[in-house]
Design a protein around this motif. Structure first.
Motif, PDB file in Angstrom:
ATOM      1  N   HIS A  80       0.815  -1.220   0.000  1.00 53.03           N
ATOM      2  CA  HIS A  80       0.000   0.000   0.000  1.00 53.03           C
ATOM      3  C   HIS A  80       0.849   1.271   0.000  1.00 53.03           C
ATOM      4  O   HIS A  80       0.393   2.321  -0.461  1.00 53.03           O
ATOM      5  N   SER A  81       2.061   1.180   0.512  1.00 49.49           N
ATOM      6  CA  SER A  81       2.923   2.366   0.571  1.00 49.49           C
ATOM      7  C   SER A  81       3.720   2.563  -0.717  1.00 49.49           C
ATOM      8  O   SER A  81       4.410   3.566  -0.872  1.00 49.49           O
ATOM      9  N   ALA A  82       3.614   1.603  -1.647  1.00 45.90           N
ATOM     10  CA  ALA A  82       4.391   1.681  -2.896  1.00 45.90           C
ATOM     11  C   ALA A  82       3.735   2.629  -3.890  1.00 45.90           C
ATOM     12  O   ALA A  82       2.516   2.816  -3.882  1.00 45.90           O
ATOM     13  N   SER A  83       4.544   3.192  -4.768  1.00 50.99           N
ATOM     14  CA  SER A  83       4.064   4.200  -5.711  1.00 50.99           C
ATOM     15  C   SER A  83       3.554   3.632  -7.024  1.00 50.99           C
ATOM     16  O   SER A  83       2.950   4.355  -7.816  1.00 50.99           O
ATOM     17  N   SER A  84       3.789   2.353  -7.271  1.00 47.97           N
ATOM     18  CA  SER A  84       3.363   1.733  -8.529  1.00 47.97           C
ATOM     19  C   SER A  84       3.244   0.228  -8.332  1.00 47.97           C
ATOM     20  O   SER A  84       3.742  -0.310  -7.325  1.00 47.97           O
ATOM     21  N   PRO A  85       2.594  -0.494  -9.249  1.00 53.43           N
ATOM     22  CA  PRO A  85       2.465  -1.948  -9.110  1.00 53.43           C
ATOM     23  C   PRO A  85       3.805  -2.674  -9.008  1.00 53.43           C
ATOM     24  O   PRO A  85       3.970  -3.537  -8.138  1.00 53.43           O
ATOM     25  N   ILE A  86       4.776  -2.328  -9.863  1.00 54.89           N
ATOM     26  CA  ILE A  86       6.067  -3.016  -9.797  1.00 54.89           C
ATOM     27  C   ILE A  86       6.786  -2.691  -8.493  1.00 54.89           C
ATOM     28  O   ILE A  86       7.446  -3.548  -7.893  1.00 54.89           O
ATOM     29  N   ALA A  87       6.611  -1.465  -8.011  1.00 60.84           N
ATOM     30  CA  ALA A  87       7.204  -1.089  -6.724  1.00 60.84           C
ATOM     31  C   ALA A  87       6.528  -1.864  -5.594  1.00 60.84           C
ATOM     32  O   ALA A  87       7.171  -2.228  -4.600  1.00 60.84           O
ATOM     33  N   ALA A 143      -2.352  -5.557 -11.756  1.00 62.50           N
ATOM     34  CA  ALA A 143      -2.406  -4.094 -11.887  1.00 62.50           C
ATOM     35  C   ALA A 143      -1.269  -3.596 -12.770  1.00 62.50           C
ATOM     36  O   ALA A 143      -1.443  -2.668 -13.563  1.00 62.50           O
ATOM     37  N   GLY A 144      -0.101  -4.216 -12.637  1.00 60.83           N
ATOM     38  CA  GLY A 144       1.043  -3.836 -13.456  1.00 60.83           C
ATOM     39  C   GLY A 144       0.823  -4.138 -14.925  1.00 60.83           C
ATOM     40  O   GLY A 144       1.213  -3.352 -15.798  1.00 60.83           O
ATOM     41  N   LYS A 145       0.160  -5.268 -15.213  1.00 62.84           N
ATOM     42  CA  LYS A 145      -0.174  -5.595 -16.608  1.00 62.84           C
ATOM     43  C   LYS A 145      -1.160  -4.568 -17.168  1.00 62.84           C
ATOM     44  O   LYS A 145      -0.988  -4.075 -18.287  1.00 62.84           O
ATOM     45  N   ALA A 146      -2.176  -4.236 -16.376  1.00 68.22           N
ATOM     46  CA  ALA A 146      -3.199  -3.285 -16.822  1.00 68.22           C
ATOM     47  C   ALA A 146      -2.615  -1.895 -17.054  1.00 68.22           C
ATOM     48  O   ALA A 146      -3.051  -1.167 -17.954  1.00 68.22           O
ATOM     49  N   ALA A 147      -1.617  -1.527 -16.239  1.00 69.98           N
ATOM     50  CA  ALA A 147      -1.018  -0.193 -16.348  1.00 69.98           C
ATOM     51  C   ALA A 147       0.089  -0.123 -17.396  1.00 69.98           C
ATOM     52  O   ALA A 147       0.629   0.951 -17.660  1.00 69.98           O
ATOM     53  N   GLU A 149       2.978  -1.536 -17.071  1.00 70.62           N
ATOM     54  CA  GLU A 149       4.296  -1.634 -16.432  1.00 70.62           C
ATOM     55  C   GLU A 149       4.938  -2.991 -16.690  1.00 70.62           C
ATOM     56  O   GLU A 149       6.157  -3.106 -16.737  1.00 70.62           O
ATOM     57  N   LEU A 150       4.090  -4.014 -16.804  1.00 75.30           N
ATOM     58  CA  LEU A 150       4.570  -5.376 -17.015  1.00 75.30           C
ATOM     59  C   LEU A 150       4.144  -5.869 -18.393  1.00 75.30           C
ATOM     60  O   LEU A 150       3.232  -5.311 -19.015  1.00 75.30           O
ATOM     61  N   THR A 151       4.790  -6.918 -18.868  1.00 73.33           N
ATOM     62  CA  THR A 151       4.467  -7.494 -20.170  1.00 73.33           C
ATOM     63  C   THR A 151       2.984  -7.851 -20.227  1.00 73.33           C
ATOM     64  O   THR A 151       2.496  -8.571 -19.353  1.00 73.33           O
ATOM     65  N   PRO A 152       2.230  -7.366 -21.204  1.00 72.71           N
ATOM     66  CA  PRO A 152       0.777  -7.601 -21.270  1.00 72.71           C
ATOM     67  C   PRO A 152       0.385  -9.080 -21.227  1.00 72.71           C
ATOM     68  O   PRO A 152      -0.595  -9.443 -20.602  1.00 72.71           O
ATOM     69  N   GLY A 153       1.162  -9.921 -21.878  1.00 73.78           N
ATOM     70  CA  GLY A 153       0.826 -11.341 -21.911  1.00 73.78           C
ATOM     71  C   GLY A 153       1.422 -12.143 -20.772  1.00 73.78           C
ATOM     72  O   GLY A 153       1.405 -13.385 -20.798  1.00 73.78           O
ATOM     73  N   LEU A 154       1.943 -11.468 -19.751  1.00 71.92           N
ATOM     74  CA  LEU A 154       2.578 -12.146 -18.619  1.00 71.92           C
ATOM     75  C   LEU A 154       1.615 -13.100 -17.939  1.00 71.92           C
ATOM     76  O   LEU A 154       0.468 -12.751 -17.645  1.00 71.92           O
ATOM     77  N   ASP A 155       2.063 -14.317 -17.655  1.00 71.28           N
ATOM     78  CA  ASP A 155       1.289 -15.302 -16.899  1.00 71.28           C
ATOM     79  C   ASP A 155       1.389 -14.918 -15.423  1.00 71.28           C
ATOM     80  O   ASP A 155       2.421 -15.156 -14.776  1.00 71.28           O
ATOM     81  N   ALA A 156       0.339 -14.304 -14.901  1.00 69.04           N
ATOM     82  CA  ALA A 156       0.365 -13.788 -13.527  1.00 69.04           C
ATOM     83  C   ALA A 156       0.572 -14.899 -12.492  1.00 69.04           C
ATOM     84  O   ALA A 156       1.322 -14.731 -11.523  1.00 69.04           O
ATOM     85  N   GLU A 157      -0.094 -16.040 -12.697  1.00 67.21           N
ATOM     86  CA  GLU A 157       0.052 -17.151 -11.761  1.00 67.21           C
ATOM     87  C   GLU A 157       1.495 -17.646 -11.724  1.00 67.21           C
ATOM     88  O   GLU A 157       2.055 -17.899 -10.658  1.00 67.21           O
ATOM     89  N   ALA A 158       2.091 -17.770 -12.913  1.00 63.22           N
ATOM     90  CA  ALA A 158       3.476 -18.225 -12.981  1.00 63.22           C
ATOM     91  C   ALA A 158       4.422 -17.198 -12.361  1.00 63.22           C
ATOM     92  O   ALA A 158       5.398 -17.555 -11.689  1.00 63.22           O
ATOM     93  N   ALA A 159       4.131 -15.910 -12.563  1.00 64.74           N
ATOM     94  CA  ALA A 159       4.972 -14.856 -11.995  1.00 64.74           C
ATOM     95  C   ALA A 159       4.919 -14.891 -10.467  1.00 64.74           C
ATOM     96  O   ALA A 159       5.942 -14.700  -9.799  1.00 64.74           O
ATOM     97  N   ALA A 160       3.726 -15.141  -9.914  1.00 65.83           N
ATOM     98  CA  ALA A 160       3.582 -15.246  -8.461  1.00 65.83           C
ATOM     99  C   ALA A 160       4.321 -16.485  -7.940  1.00 65.83           C
ATOM    100  O   ALA A 160       5.014 -16.430  -6.923  1.00 65.83           O
ATOM    101  N   THR A 161       4.171 -17.606  -8.652  1.00 65.17           N
ATOM    102  CA  THR A 161       4.856 -18.843  -8.267  1.00 65.17           C
ATOM    103  C   THR A 161       6.366 -18.652  -8.266  1.00 65.17           C
ATOM    104  O   THR A 161       7.071 -19.106  -7.353  1.00 65.17           O
ATOM    105  N   LEU A 162       6.875 -17.965  -9.295  1.00 63.60           N
ATOM    106  CA  LEU A 162       8.312 -17.741  -9.396  1.00 63.60           C
ATOM    107  C   LEU A 162       8.822 -16.887  -8.249  1.00 63.60           C
ATOM    108  O   LEU A 162       9.874 -17.182  -7.667  1.00 63.60           O
ATOM    109  N   LEU A 163       8.090 -15.824  -7.894  1.00 66.68           N
ATOM    110  CA  LEU A 163       8.547 -14.961  -6.808  1.00 66.68           C
ATOM    111  C   LEU A 163       8.570 -15.723  -5.480  1.00 66.68           C
ATOM    112  O   LEU A 163       9.517 -15.608  -4.699  1.00 66.68           O
ATOM    113  N   ILE A 164       7.532 -16.518  -5.236  1.00 65.88           N
ATOM    114  CA  ILE A 164       7.507 -17.333  -4.010  1.00 65.88           C
ATOM    115  C   ILE A 164       8.660 -18.330  -4.023  1.00 65.88           C
ATOM    116  O   ILE A 164       9.327 -18.553  -3.006  1.00 65.88           O
TER     117      ILE A 164
END
Length: 202
Positions: A80-87, A143-147, A149-164
């Motif tokens: 919530h304190s970040a200035s953008s989705p990627i942040a 939110a980053g995809k919509a804005a 900031e992130l690759t439009p076709g990014l697999d959000a589930e895979a991106a979350a799995t990778l970060l974890i």
């Protein structure tokens, strides 16, 4: 620091027990933390523990509840304190890293619970924590995809799995090295590569 008073109110006794288990898990194998060990660490009898927790699993469930509440609260606040989705994604990652450095026994307990064959109450709590954590990651990713900031076709589930998975890998390597501070040193460089991979690099 654990309070050793033998006359703590019920809620303070429960909180002190959770604190003791988290501290002990940073010092020894979580599977070897018995109620006898917990009571000795706190300077109380096992009977005093069982007035507030009917079983060891009840203690572990309370610990998992504390972990879930504390960790999720931290990542929510960071996002919530970040200035953008990627942040926000980076803030979540770094808040989690800081939590692990402060409480190195927590991931050891989580790994231990998730490896148990039976579906215990503490294991269910650990599974719920992972699901809720993933949901909090998916929000800024989408939110980053919509804005843009992130690759439009990014697999959000895979991106979350990778970060974890990155967090788990950092934790495992720090445990093997016996150096929890290694997580804090490696995290920024690891996230920089992740950021480029999801299209968040300007």
């Amino acid at each position: 620091m654990v309070t050793h008073s033998k006359h703590l109110p019920a809620e303070e006794r429960r909180a002190a027990t959770v604190e003791a288990v988290v501290k002990l898990a940073a010092e020894q194998n979580p599977s070897e933390i018995t109620t006898t060990v917990i009571a000795k660490h706190m300077g109380v009898t096992q009977g005093a523990l069982f007035k507030h927790f009917p079983t060891k699993d009840a203690i572990l469930q309370a610990v998992m509840e504390w972990v879930a509440e504390c960790l999720l609260s931290r990542v929510e606040k960071a996002a919530h304190s970040a200035s953008s989705p990627i942040a926000a994604i980076e803030a979540i990652f770094m808040a989690h890293v800081a939590f692990v450095v402060e409480h190195p026994g927590v991931p050891r307990m989580l790994f231990g619970e998730l490896q148990r064959a039976e579906l215990t109450a503490p294991k269910r709590m650990a599974q719920t924590l992972l699901r809720n954590y993933r949901e909090r990651l998916l929000r800024p990713i989408e939110a980053g995809k919509a804005a843009g900031e992130l690759t439009p076709g990014l697999d959000a589930e895979a991106a979350a799995t990778l970060l974890i998975g990155m967090l788990q890998g950092l934790v495992m390597q720090s445990l093997l090295a016996g150096d929890v501070e290694r997580i804090r040193r490696d995290a920024p460089r690891v996230f920089a590569i992740y950021r480029r991979g999801i299209g968040g690099e300007k």
